[in-house]
Write an enzyme that holds these catalytic residues in place. Structure first.
Site, PDB file in Angstrom:
ATOM      1  N   TYR A  73      -0.058   4.552  -8.871  1.00  0.00           N
ATOM      2  CA  TYR A  73      -1.030   3.900  -9.783  1.00  0.00           C
ATOM      3  C   TYR A  73      -0.340   3.670 -11.120  1.00  0.00           C
ATOM      4  CZ  TYR A  73      -5.406   3.933 -12.628  1.00  0.00           C
ATOM      5  OH  TYR A  73      -6.446   3.661 -13.471  1.00  0.00           O
ATOM      6  N   TYR A 227     -12.427  11.530  -6.356  1.00  0.00           N
ATOM      7  CA  TYR A 227     -11.354  11.972  -7.264  1.00  0.00           C
ATOM      8  C   TYR A 227     -11.881  12.370  -8.632  1.00  0.00           C
ATOM      9  CZ  TYR A 227      -6.977  12.181  -9.831  1.00  0.00           C
ATOM     10  OH  TYR A 227      -5.933  12.623 -10.601  1.00  0.00           O
ATOM     11  N   HIS A 228     -12.650  11.477  -9.219  1.00  0.00           N
ATOM     12  CA  HIS A 228     -13.076  11.694 -10.606  1.00  0.00           C
ATOM     13  C   HIS A 228     -14.076  12.831 -10.705  1.00  0.00           C
ATOM     14  CE1 HIS A 228     -12.102   7.588  -9.464  1.00  0.00           C
ATOM     15  NE2 HIS A 228     -11.371   7.583 -10.560  1.00  0.00           N
ATOM     16  N   LYS A 586     -17.062  10.576 -29.172  1.00  0.00           N
ATOM     17  CA  LYS A 586     -16.230   9.833 -28.229  1.00  0.00           C
ATOM     18  C   LYS A 586     -16.116   8.399 -28.731  1.00  0.00           C
ATOM     19  CE  LYS A 586     -14.769  10.461 -24.700  1.00  0.00           C
ATOM     20  NZ  LYS A 586     -13.428  10.914 -24.278  1.00  0.00           N
ATOM     21  N   ASP A 590     -13.009   4.749 -23.859  1.00  0.00           N
ATOM     22  CA  ASP A 590     -12.633   5.832 -22.958  1.00  0.00           C
ATOM     23  C   ASP A 590     -13.873   6.618 -22.526  1.00  0.00           C
ATOM     24  OD1 ASP A 590     -11.609   8.177 -21.842  1.00  0.00           O
ATOM     25  OD2 ASP A 590     -11.166   9.033 -23.808  1.00  0.00           O
ATOM     26  N   HIS A 592     -13.934   9.224 -20.310  1.00  0.00           N
ATOM     27  CA  HIS A 592     -13.702  10.598 -19.826  1.00  0.00           C
ATOM     28  C   HIS A 592     -14.468  11.563 -20.713  1.00  0.00           C
ATOM     29  CE1 HIS A 592     -10.052   8.532 -18.327  1.00  0.00           C
ATOM     30  NE2 HIS A 592     -10.289   9.275 -17.274  1.00  0.00           N
TER      31      HIS A 592
HETATM   32  C1  2CP Z   1      -1.395   2.806   9.866  1.00  0.00           C
HETATM   33  N1  2CP Z   1      -1.317   1.679  10.584  1.00  0.00           N
HETATM   34  C2  2CP Z   1      -0.772   1.977  11.744  1.00  0.00           C
HETATM   35  C3  2CP Z   1      -0.503   3.360  11.732  1.00  0.00           C
HETATM   36  N2  2CP Z   1      -0.891   3.851  10.544  1.00  0.00           N
HETATM   37  N3  2CP Z   1      -0.497   1.208  12.799  1.00  0.00           N
HETATM   38  C4  2CP Z   1       0.075   1.797  13.867  1.00  0.00           C
HETATM   39  N4  2CP Z   1       0.376   3.125  13.919  1.00  0.00           N
HETATM   40  C5  2CP Z   1       0.096   3.935  12.887  1.00  0.00           C
HETATM   41  N5  2CP Z   1       0.399   5.207  12.952  1.00  0.00           N
HETATM   42  C6  2CP Z   1      -1.769   0.345  10.166  1.00  0.00           C
HETATM   43  C7  2CP Z   1      -3.208   0.413   9.710  1.00  0.00           C
HETATM   44  O1  2CP Z   1      -4.084   0.256  10.783  1.00  0.00           O
HETATM   45  C8  2CP Z   1      -3.315  -0.714   8.723  1.00  0.00           C
HETATM   46  O2  2CP Z   1      -3.644  -1.934   9.295  1.00  0.00           O
HETATM   47  C9  2CP Z   1      -1.900  -0.780   8.147  1.00  0.00           C
HETATM   48  O3  2CP Z   1      -1.040  -0.087   9.030  1.00  0.00           O
HETATM   49  C10 2CP Z   1      -1.860  -0.130   6.762  1.00  0.00           C
HETATM   50  O4  2CP Z   1      -2.161   1.234   6.887  1.00  0.00           O
HETATM   51  P1  2CP Z   1      -3.322   2.001   6.134  1.00  0.00           P
HETATM   52  O5  2CP Z   1      -3.317   3.345   6.708  1.00  0.00           O
HETATM   53  O6  2CP Z   1      -4.580   1.250   6.152  1.00  0.00           O
HETATM   54  O7  2CP Z   1      -2.718   2.084   4.660  1.00  0.00           O
HETATM   55  P2  2CP Z   1      -2.982   1.198   3.388  1.00  0.00           P
HETATM   56  O8  2CP Z   1      -2.844  -0.250   3.655  1.00  0.00           O
HETATM   57  O9  2CP Z   1      -2.105   1.755   2.347  1.00  0.00           O
HETATM   58  O10 2CP Z   1      -4.495   1.447   3.031  1.00  0.00           O
HETATM   59  C11 2CP Z   1      -4.947   2.709   2.653  1.00  0.00           C
HETATM   60  C12 2CP Z   1      -6.407   2.711   2.256  1.00  0.00           C
HETATM   61  C13 2CP Z   1      -6.632   1.697   1.149  1.00  0.00           C
HETATM   62  C14 2CP Z   1      -6.804   4.106   1.837  1.00  0.00           C
HETATM   63  C15 2CP Z   1      -7.254   2.300   3.456  1.00  0.00           C
HETATM   64  O11 2CP Z   1      -7.991   1.602   0.803  1.00  0.00           O
HETATM   65  C16 2CP Z   1      -5.822   1.993  -0.086  1.00  0.00           C
HETATM   66  O12 2CP Z   1      -4.678   1.622  -0.170  1.00  0.00           O
HETATM   67  N6  2CP Z   1      -6.378   2.621  -1.100  1.00  0.00           N
HETATM   68  C17 2CP Z   1      -5.697   2.867  -2.334  1.00  0.00           C
HETATM   69  C18 2CP Z   1      -6.631   3.102  -3.441  1.00  0.00           C
HETATM   70  C19 2CP Z   1      -5.922   3.346  -4.736  1.00  0.00           C
HETATM   71  O13 2CP Z   1      -4.757   3.004  -4.935  1.00  0.00           O
HETATM   72  N7  2CP Z   1      -6.585   3.903  -5.692  1.00  0.00           N
HETATM   73  C20 2CP Z   1      -6.017   4.155  -6.963  1.00  0.00           C
HETATM   74  C21 2CP Z   1      -6.895   4.981  -7.722  1.00  0.00           C
HETATM   75  P3  2CP Z   1      -5.171  -2.421   9.348  1.00  0.00           P
HETATM   76  O14 2CP Z   1      -5.700  -2.324   7.961  1.00  0.00           O
HETATM   77  O15 2CP Z   1      -5.103  -3.817   9.843  1.00  0.00           O
HETATM   78  O16 2CP Z   1      -5.883  -1.471  10.264  1.00  0.00           O
HETATM   79  S1  2CP Z   1      -6.334   5.102  -9.344  1.00  0.00           S
HETATM   80  C22 2CP Z   1      -6.869   6.559  -9.801  1.00  0.00           C
HETATM   81  C23 2CP Z   1      -7.293   6.678 -11.230  1.00  0.00           C
HETATM   82  C24 2CP Z   1      -7.322   8.139 -11.528  1.00  0.00           C
HETATM   83  C25 2CP Z   1      -8.661   6.124 -11.485  1.00  0.00           C
HETATM   84  O17 2CP Z   1      -9.413   5.806 -10.569  1.00  0.00           O
HETATM   85  O18 2CP Z   1      -9.039   6.109 -12.651  1.00  0.00           O
END
Ligand code: 2CP
Length: 710
Positions: A73, A227-228, A586, A590, A592
């Protein structure tokens, strides 16, 4: 052949070793963890990975087939700087992007808005229009890179800019891969970067479900986030229960808006925090999958994919310390291992300087390599769910499922999470847990190495990254003005009017807010304009903080230092003829507020008269509040790097009002490099992460002229 020893024999042998010492560990979740688990503790066979209820993972081959996505991130200052940072990181082994936006963007303000002077380009990248978004992804093909965007308040303009940026790169939106956080319920509970009230915010979410399920089949339409909650002090059971209950509520709203559950539920995703309670965190992710499967079955989903909980995880920010910060590398490594052993799909590992400032290239490299080393050097990915069958992990998984289910049932009985959030009890529950945790840390009952135990006499200064936000703001304003001067004004205003009408109308496919915002983004409307168009019907939402009573004080009964502080407060009260008065302020965008709420609760328990200021104040508004309430001290809490702009401005305005005598102290995430700057500006006490709240109160009493013993 000798007989196998019995459990009773084991208990007798252990008792001989420990002589009456109670070995049961009572966790904040209310779980009594025993010193030994055996087959007798395991109630259910966890089944196989890739099959319902997915206890052991959502994929049959898990990381043996494909490791989790290393998704760091990041985002700061301008789109150009952030783009360069992303490209460096991708070249060094990062696999997916995750965009951090600045707080002005989160709250739907353009960089030229007077309320966001201290916020532009801090704690994330400033995005005012599709032009910024295009620069952010310059040279990064959006049909090949999965992009996560942490956006909740201004989710409509940001997703619209993303879609149009893709379009102008030549990428069909059907191919866009990624995730939008889009999780508003937890904003009302803990994170506070909302813009509109709950009802229209829930409409926005189901409009996004509708649009993405029709137009963007590869895109995850939400990241339902616990998370939060944990960051705000929730126990793991609370985090688990409220997150799953939030998910159920979103599904109900989606269905109520006319969508078929199996058409959109497969693209819901989750997001959990991973803290230092290693096995509890592993069990939590396993329990989450079991709970989601159960909830979705109850809600009528048929497709197994709809019931499959896929999640991102982030190592815990609050577990990191400003003191002896290299310890944070170990903490993050342990947490990263818990996330992978729990079966996460995607992971962010925090940088070691996270408790102090934004990551530098150096600290970001260590954070990223923490994951790369686990994936590529240890062999840990070769076996699916290697802890499956561990008596402890299986028993803990089951216990978390049961405990969270109790809370989920309460939520459901009371009409779902939107109602519970409006009633306020989940937030109060989390704040109670947070105050109790702070007291345990301040008393040393919960050990934090380098903070309340093994503290260093002298700390080395870490080199930290600083953003010159005045410069960023100037650049952003110039770009906004240039874009506005060259756009087709009539077309832009027509698109904004259509959006305004859609927001004023009933929810329907024709009135889909995202579809209208895409038109406005193409016509070069800004984020602030798109947000304001909806605000006309939806209004801007505001709440009042609600500190808890008695929770911080409870464990201090009979404590000498505590009594000294209470005495001190009484002495000041006798002298002034009223209680000493503190305004917890605050300022900036922000949201938080865990720290501010804990301070307000603790100072209240110590006998201070505490005024909890609302969120998102300007320095002027804080001065008005301080003077109206005739406070003696203003405590300014800052966690998003606005301290160098906002706090000196506050002191300046107090002086202008002839009240330079009001003392100003500061707390939050403030790099030690900035302490002198703040002191020179007139700040009389600075309390970074790891500060002891009782000692902070002792300092305040000294500021008020009381002779407080050291
Ligand atoms: C995965 N795939 C596989 C396998 N594993 N295929 C064959 N064999 C395996 N073993 C396939 C999946 O089906 C998928 O395709 C593709 O590969 C990608 O895998 P994934 O597991 O879906 O990973 P991803 O693309 O990275 O997605 C992950 C999440 C997604 C969790 C579903 O929502 C995500 O990336 N979230 C991230 C959120 C984030 O960055 N948040 C930041 C918060 P298909 O999709 O076609 O099935 S910031 C925090 C701060 C603190 C804040 O909020 O303030």
């Amino acid at each position: 052949m000798t007989d196998k020893p019995t459990l009773d024999q084991w208990a007798a042998a252990a008792e001989k070793e420990v002589k009456g010492k109670d070995l049961t560990w009572h966790t904040p979740e209310g779980i009594a963890v025993k010193p030994l688990y055996t087959a007798e503790d395991v109630r259910e066979d966890p089944g196989l990975p890739g099959f319902a209820p997915f206890t052991r993972g959502v994929r049959a081959s898990m990381y043996a087939g494909r490791p989790w996505t290393i998704r760091q991130y990041a985002g700061f200052s301008t789109a150009e700087e952030s783009n360069a940072f992303y490209r460096r990181n991708l070249a060094a082994g990062q696999k997916g992007l995750s965009v951090a936006f600045d707080l002005a963007t989160h709250r739907g303000y353009d960089s030229d808005h007077p309320r966001v002077v201290g916020d532009v380009g801090k704690a994330g990248v400033a995005i005012d229009s599709v032009e910024d978004m295009k620069i952010l992804f310059d040279g990064i093909p959006l049909d090949q890179m999965s992009v996560s965007m942490t956006m909740n308040g201004a989710v409509i303009p940001i997703l619209a800019f993303f879609i149009v940026a893709g379009e102008e790169q030549g990428v069909d939106r059907k191919l866009l891969d990624g995730t939008i956080q889009n999780d508003i319920l937890k904003e009302f509970m803990v994170r506070n970067t909302y813009i509109y009230p709950p009802e229209p915010s829930m409409r926005i979410i189901s409009d996004i479900f509708g649009y993405t399920s029709r137009e963007m089949p590869k895109f995850n339409s939400i990241s339902i986030s616990g998370y939060h909650m944990q960051e705000a002090g929730a126990t793991q059971v609370q985090e688990l229960a409220f997150t799953i209950a939030d998910g159920a509520e979103y599904v109900r709203y989606g269905v109520a808006s006319g969508l078929d559950i199996d058409k959109f539920a497969g693209r819901l995703s989750f997001f959990f925090a991973i803290g230092m309670n290693f096995f509890m965190e592993i069990a939590k992710l396993r329990a989450a999958r079991v709970l989601w499967h159960r909830v979705m079955t109850n809600l009528g989903a048929k497709d197994e994919r709809s019931k499959m909980l896929r999640t991102h995880c982030q190592t815990s920010g609050v577990s990191l310390t400003e003191q002896d910060p290299y310890n944070n590398v170990m903490r993050t490594t342990i947490e990263a291992m818990a996330a992978m052993l729990g079966g996460t799909q995607s992971l962010h590992t925090n940088a070691l300087d996270e408790a102090i400032a934004l990551p530098t290239d150096f600290s970001a490299r260590i954070a990223r390599n923490t994951q790369i080393v686990i994936q590529e050097e240890t062999g840990m990915t070769k076996v699916v769910d290697p802890l499956g069958g561990s008596y402890y992990v299986e028993a803990l998984t089951q216990e978390l499922v049961d405990k969270a289910w109790e809370i989920i049932e309460r939520v459901e009985k009371e009409g779902g999470m939107a109602k519970a959030v409006a009633a306020g009890w989940p937030k109060a529950m989390i704040e109670t847990a947070a105050a109790a945790r702070q007291a345990r840390v301040d008393r040393g009952d919960d050990v934090i190495v380098g903070v309340n135990k093994y503290r260093l006499k002298d700390e080395d200064l870490l080199e930290t990254l600083e953003v010159d936000n005045a410069k960023v703001r100037e650049g952003q304003i110039a770009r906004i003005n240039k874009m506005k001067a060259s756009r087709d004004e009539a077309a832009c205003q027509a698109a904004l009017k259509a959006l305004r009408d859609a927001a004023a109308g009933e929810q329907s496919i024709e009135n889909n807010l995202l579809a209208h915002a895409v038109e406005a983004a193409r016509a070069r409307a800004t984020l602030g304009e798109i947000s304001a168009a909806m605000e006309e019907s939806f209004q801007r939402y505001a709440t009042q903080p609600t500190p808890v009573k008695g929770v911080y004080a409870a464990p201090y009964e009979g404590d000498d230092r505590w009594s000294q502080v209470l005495e001190g407060v009484k002495a000041v009260e006798r002298r002034m003829g009223r209680k000493p008065k503190l305004l917890v302020a605050k300022m900036g965008q922000d949201g938080h507020d865990r720290g501010a709420n804990v301070i307000a609760s603790a100072f209240g328990d110590m006998g201070f008269d505490v005024v909890s200021g609302p969120l998102f104040q300007t320095p002027e508004e804080t001065v008005v509040l301080a003077l109206e309430n005739e406070v003696d001290v203003v405590g300014a809490s800052s966690l998003a790097a606005g301290h160098k702009t906002l706090i000196p401005e506050l002191i300046h305005k107090l002086k202008e009002a002839g009240r330079g005598d009001v003392k100003v102290i500061a707390g939050g995430v403030i790099p030690p490099q900035d302490y002198q700057y703040l002191r020179d500006a007139g700040v009389q006490g600075i309390y970074g992460p790891g500060s002891n709240v009782v000692e902070c109160a002792a300092d305040v009493l000294r500021l008020l002229g009381h002779n407080m013993p050291p």
